[in-house]
Design a protein around this motif. Structure first.
Motif, PDB file in Angstrom:
ATOM      1  N   ILE A  12       0.844  -1.275   0.065  1.00  0.00           N
ATOM      2  CA  ILE A  12       0.068  -0.093   0.089  1.00  0.00           C
ATOM      3  C   ILE A  12       0.838   1.471  -0.100  1.00  0.00           C
ATOM      4  N   THR A  13       0.617   2.094  -0.687  1.00  0.00           N
ATOM      5  CA  THR A  13       1.147   3.422  -0.921  1.00  0.00           C
ATOM      6  C   THR A  13       0.610   4.598  -0.488  1.00  0.00           C
ATOM      7  N   THR A  14       1.137   5.762  -0.149  1.00  0.00           N
ATOM      8  CA  THR A  14       0.714   7.029   0.142  1.00  0.00           C
ATOM      9  C   THR A  14       0.170   7.274  -1.095  1.00  0.00           C
ATOM     10  N   PRO A  15      -1.279   7.733  -1.310  1.00  0.00           N
ATOM     11  CA  PRO A  15      -1.774   8.386  -2.833  1.00  0.00           C
ATOM     12  C   PRO A  15      -1.014   9.545  -3.111  1.00  0.00           C
ATOM     13  N   PHE A  16      -0.669   9.368  -4.419  1.00  0.00           N
ATOM     14  CA  PHE A  16       0.036  10.472  -5.172  1.00  0.00           C
ATOM     15  C   PHE A  16      -0.769  10.768  -6.570  1.00  0.00           C
ATOM     16  N   HIS A  65       3.034  12.383 -12.063  1.00  0.00           N
ATOM     17  CA  HIS A  65       3.925  12.666 -13.055  1.00  0.00           C
ATOM     18  C   HIS A  65       5.171  13.192 -12.500  1.00  0.00           C
ATOM     19  N   LEU A  66       5.189  14.117 -11.397  1.00  0.00           N
ATOM     20  CA  LEU A  66       6.509  14.593 -11.038  1.00  0.00           C
ATOM     21  C   LEU A  66       7.505  13.654 -10.388  1.00  0.00           C
ATOM     22  N   LEU A  67       6.786  12.755  -9.470  1.00  0.00           N
ATOM     23  CA  LEU A  67       7.512  11.615  -8.921  1.00  0.00           C
ATOM     24  C   LEU A  67       8.306  10.503 -10.050  1.00  0.00           C
ATOM     25  N   LYS A  68       7.390  10.433 -10.875  1.00  0.00           N
ATOM     26  CA  LYS A  68       8.023   9.487 -11.963  1.00  0.00           C
ATOM     27  C   LYS A  68       9.078  10.224 -12.621  1.00  0.00           C
ATOM     28  N   SER A  69       9.169  11.473 -12.952  1.00  0.00           N
ATOM     29  CA  SER A  69       9.972  11.992 -13.661  1.00  0.00           C
ATOM     30  C   SER A  69      11.552  12.286 -12.860  1.00  0.00           C
ATOM     31  N   VAL A  70      11.397  12.365 -11.399  1.00  0.00           N
ATOM     32  CA  VAL A  70      12.374  12.448 -10.720  1.00  0.00           C
ATOM     33  C   VAL A  70      12.937  11.086 -10.098  1.00  0.00           C
ATOM     34  N   GLN A  71      12.087   9.982 -10.671  1.00  0.00           N
ATOM     35  CA  GLN A  71      12.281   8.698  -9.997  1.00  0.00           C
ATOM     36  C   GLN A  71      12.403   8.528  -8.505  1.00  0.00           C
TER      37      GLN A  71
END
Length: 305
Positions: free
Chosen positions: A79-83, A89-95
């Motif tokens: 289970i993750t913190t909802p994003f 998109h931001l989290l994906k771009s900065v890995q």
């Protein structure tokens, strides 16, 4: 504004908030057939609620978990913190990964009577959250006006479990272990006794809506930029809310990269509230007060105040 022990949640409290803020998880069970367990792992996304600190998952009747759990009850939940929205998109771009938890335990099928009780609990939860949102003040509704509840509302996403469109089996997840994985890669094993006694923030079920409501609004993101400047003396070009809790908020700010004058990097900042926010109303009021205070400070710096 430096965070201290009193200004941040315990790791167990963070786990409880993740449980309370999300409504879907990845359930993994051991693949099985008539000859028994094969040892391979099968994973699918399912929806859940938490009742008395324990997850209850709704598994479609057609899902392979139903066969697997008959042969071997062992399973895990991720289970993750909802994003939601632009944050994803931001989290994906900065890995960068959001904070998340991994639970291991036994997947136990509920019999008819207990399954009915779980369904009634689900229906009561949906109605309670919908009523709470409808009764929010003008200030909070303004924050939420930028979000799409289809993607960020827990009650909206759980509604499909009760509309009769698909049949489900309901399982209780009996915990055996809980591991917290931070966004920076740290891993923490949580004592189950401490997890049981810890409580989730009352605002946790609405955090995805609040985070997305702020991040979808350019004016509110500009306010976050002011926060970084006035409270932390950090010059950021852009900013997004990463997480919210009763004690404060984590923000991702776009700052100059020290290795290059032309490139930027994203850095995490923590803002601590003057007082704990027991609910959504109190949290939004504190954010508004911080914004007004920041504007006054910036005005005075520029000689306009």
């Amino acid at each position: 504004m430096k965070a201290n022990k009193a200004a941040v949640l315990t790791v167990a409290e963070k786990c409880k908030n993740i449980l309370a803020s999300n409504w879907q998880c990845h359930l993994s069970t051991i693949k099985a057939d008539a000859k028994g367990s094969k040892g391979e792992i099968y994973t699918s996304k399912v929806k859940y609620i938490v009742k008395r600190g324990k997850p209850y998952v709704w598994v479609p009747e057609s899902d392979a978990h139903n066969v697997n759990a008959i042969i071997d009850e062992r399973g895990s939940l991720a289970i993750t913190t909802p994003f939601p929205g632009p944050l994803a998109h931001l989290l994906k771009s900065v890995q960068k990964l959001p904070s998340r938890i991994a639970l291991t335990g036994d997947v136990v099928l509920l019999k008819e009577k207990k399954a009915q009780l779980a369904t009634e609990k689900l229906e009561a939860l949906i109605l309670s959250e919908q009523k709470a949102v409808n009764e929010l003040s003008y200030t909070v509704r303004g924050v939420l006006s930028s979000t799409n509840p289809v993607f960020t509302s827990r009650s909206e996403n759980l509604q499909g479990l009760t509309d009769g469109g698909e049949n489900y089996n309901i399982y209780k997840f009996d915990l055996r272990s809980c591991t917290y994985l931070s966004g920076t890669g740290g891993t923490h094993e949580i004592d189950l006794g401490e997890l049981q006694t810890s409580k989730a923030d009352s605002l946790a079920p609405y955090s995805a809506m609040l985070i997305d409501g702020i991040n979808q609004s350019e004016s509110r993101r500009r306010a976050l930029v002011l926060f970084c400047f006035t409270y932390l003396n950090a010059r950021v070009k852009d900013a997004y809310i990463l997480s919210l809790d009763r004690k404060g908020t984590d923000v991702l700010g776009k700052v100059p990269n020290p290795t290059s004058n032309e490139q930027f990097q994203w850095k995490e900042f923590r803002f601590t509230f003057k007082e704990e926010a027991p609910d959504v109303e109190a949290l939004c009021c504190q954010l508004v007060e911080m914004e007004e205070e920041a504007i006054k400070k910036v005005s005075s710096y520029s000689g306009l105040g």
